[in-house]
Design an enzyme around this catalytic site. Structure first.
Site, short mmCIF file in Angstrom:
data_model
loop_
_atom_site.label_atom_id
_atom_site.label_comp_id
_atom_site.label_asym_id
_atom_site.label_seq_id
_atom_site.Cartn_x
_atom_site.Cartn_y
_atom_site.Cartn_z
N HIS A 144 80.94 68.10 15.19
CA HIS A 144 81.37 66.77 15.66
C HIS A 144 82.60 66.26 14.92
O HIS A 144 83.14 65.20 15.26
CB HIS A 144 80.26 65.74 15.47
CG HIS A 144 79.05 65.94 16.33
ND1 HIS A 144 79.13 66.15 17.69
CD2 HIS A 144 77.72 65.99 16.02
CE1 HIS A 144 77.91 66.29 18.18
NE2 HIS A 144 77.04 66.21 17.20
N ASP A 181 74.27 73.94 20.38
CA ASP A 181 73.66 72.73 19.82
C ASP A 181 73.47 71.75 20.99
O ASP A 181 74.29 71.71 21.91
CB ASP A 181 74.60 72.12 18.78
CG ASP A 181 74.00 70.94 18.05
OD1 ASP A 181 73.60 71.10 16.88
OD2 ASP A 181 73.93 69.84 18.65
N HIS A 183 73.85 68.72 21.22
CA HIS A 183 74.88 67.67 21.31
C HIS A 183 76.24 68.30 21.59
O HIS A 183 76.48 69.46 21.22
CB HIS A 183 74.89 66.87 19.99
CG HIS A 183 73.52 66.34 19.64
ND1 HIS A 183 72.76 66.86 18.62
CD2 HIS A 183 72.79 65.36 20.22
CE1 HIS A 183 71.60 66.20 18.57
NE2 HIS A 183 71.59 65.29 19.53
N ASP A 269 68.52 72.11 18.08
CA ASP A 269 68.00 70.80 18.47
C ASP A 269 67.79 70.66 19.98
O ASP A 269 67.49 69.58 20.47
CB ASP A 269 68.88 69.66 17.92
CG ASP A 269 70.36 69.96 17.99
OD1 ASP A 269 70.74 70.94 18.68
OD2 ASP A 269 71.15 69.22 17.37
ZN ZN Z 1 73.10 68.53 17.39
#
Ligand code: ZN
Length: 370
Positions: A144, A181, A183, A269
């Site tokens: 991120h 991931d 996200h 996740d």
């Molecule tokens: Zn994540």
């Protein structure tokens, strides 16, 4: 050429301290401190993977090593001096927070540089032929982080730093990053958005985090147009939806791109037990997605650890992946396999998920990504 699987880790990465949080909210006001809690990006989700590998004996079959921290010069290929100076200064003076959801304690700069160094080492071992594939247990994570703005527990852009270091060393020219991931890999995407020599692919829960990035229509800019692929999946996607999206969207693009190295931004996740997302993958899903990648790359790949917040389940997902990468006969039996298997979407929902993947395939073909 070695046929070994390397596992690159360092105890010091577990000493990164994310501040006094109760899950996603800083403690204070009406937010009561949690006795057994804190920031979800916590050491135990990672340390327990290494512990499980030690207990099953898988560690003994792998090439275990640590690495040097990334140097200031290495970091400067991705991050501006101003950000690195601000981060180092705050880290030296007891810690704090610079971006969004990135609290850190004293010494975090050095630990984050080590985390990036672990990914660089994993890439070096594979591209020099010292290992067939490699897993970096990097912490803090990186996907991120923007060049000048840390975000979502990520303080340095580990994979981008490692790619630039490998390129500088003449180890490779074309890299592909597959970010599974849950996200969106917004940092990696932003850093390579206008580049045709780094393919970035992200499978993620749509509008989970960050909530305003990760659309299918973001395909790259300039020379990089067609070299960024986003696969935003609706909440509730599980084993079959992920394997389907990999088969029909990710693998064809990887085959066409033909990278010198494929790097997995490896978050666990998207599992059915994660507190920060709403997907339904299992350890077996991660094993089979790893197999899918290895079938395209002939077994050569690097994985860099990103998110994954279930202390109980992340170790089993990681172990299954490393069993597949190494070809080991050791098995860590998944204690939740039966439970997650019975919770998978029914045939009607499966058909709905297949339609969504078909629609994305069509949109990606029209925009020239596929
Ligand atoms: Zn994540």
């Amino acid at each position: 050429m070695s046929e070994k699987t390397a596992f690159v880790w360092d105890e010091k990465c577990f000493w990164h301290f994310g501040g006094n949080y109760a899950l996603l909210a800083p403690v204070g006001g009406l937010v009561q401190p949690m006795v057994a809690g804190g920031l979800p990006e916590a050491p135990e989700t990672k340390r327990r993977l290494k512990n499980l590998m030690d207990v099953t004996g898988l560690s003994d079959e792998l090439l275990l090593t640590s690495a040097k921290p990334a140097s200031f010069e290495d970091l400067l290929r991705v991050h501006p001096q101003s950000y690195l100076d601000a981060f180092k200064e705050k880290s030296d003076s007891g810690g704090g927070e610079l971006g969004l959801r990135t609290p850190f304690g004293p010494g975090a700069f050095e630990i984050a540089a080590l985390s990036a160094g672990l990914v660089s080492k994993a890439i070096e071992l594979v591209l020099t032929g010292e290992a067939r594939n490699a897993y970096a247990l990097s912490r803090p994570p990186g996907h991120h982080c923007l060049p000048d703005y840390p975000n979502g527990f990520c303080l340095l852009a580990n994979i981008a730093i490692a790619i630039e270091q490998a390129r500088q060393a003449g180890l490779g020219k074309r890299f592909a990053v597959v970010d599974w991931d849950v996200h969106h890999g917004n940092g990696t995407e932003a850093i390579f958005l206008d580049r045709e020599d780094v393919l970035t692919i992200s499978l993620h829960q749509e509008r989970c985090y960050p909530p305003d990035t990760g659309e299918v229509s973001e395909i790259g800019t300039g020379a990089g147009a067609g070299y960024n692929m986003n696969i935003p999946l609706p909440p509730g996607c599980g084993h079959r939806a992920y394997l389907d999206a990999m088969e029909r969207l990710v693998l064809p693009k990887l085959r066409a791109f033909d990278a010198d190295l494929v790097i997995i931004a490896c978050g666990f996740d998207a599992s059915g037990f994660d507190p920060l997302a709403r997907m339904m993958c299992s350890a077996e899903t991660y094993r089979l997605m790893t197999r899918q990648i290895m079938e395209v790359t002939g077994g050569r790949m690097v994985a860099a650890h990103e998110g994954g917040y279930s202390e109980l389940y992340v170790p089993f997902c990681g172990h299954a992946m490393l069993e597949e990468m190494s070809g080991s006969s050791i098995r860590a039996e998944d204690p939740l396999a039966a439970r997650i298997a019975t919770q998978q979407p029914n045939a009607k929902v499966d058909a709905f998920h297949r339609d969504i993947v078909s629609q994305m395939a069509e949109e990606l073909r029209q925009s020239g990504v596929l």
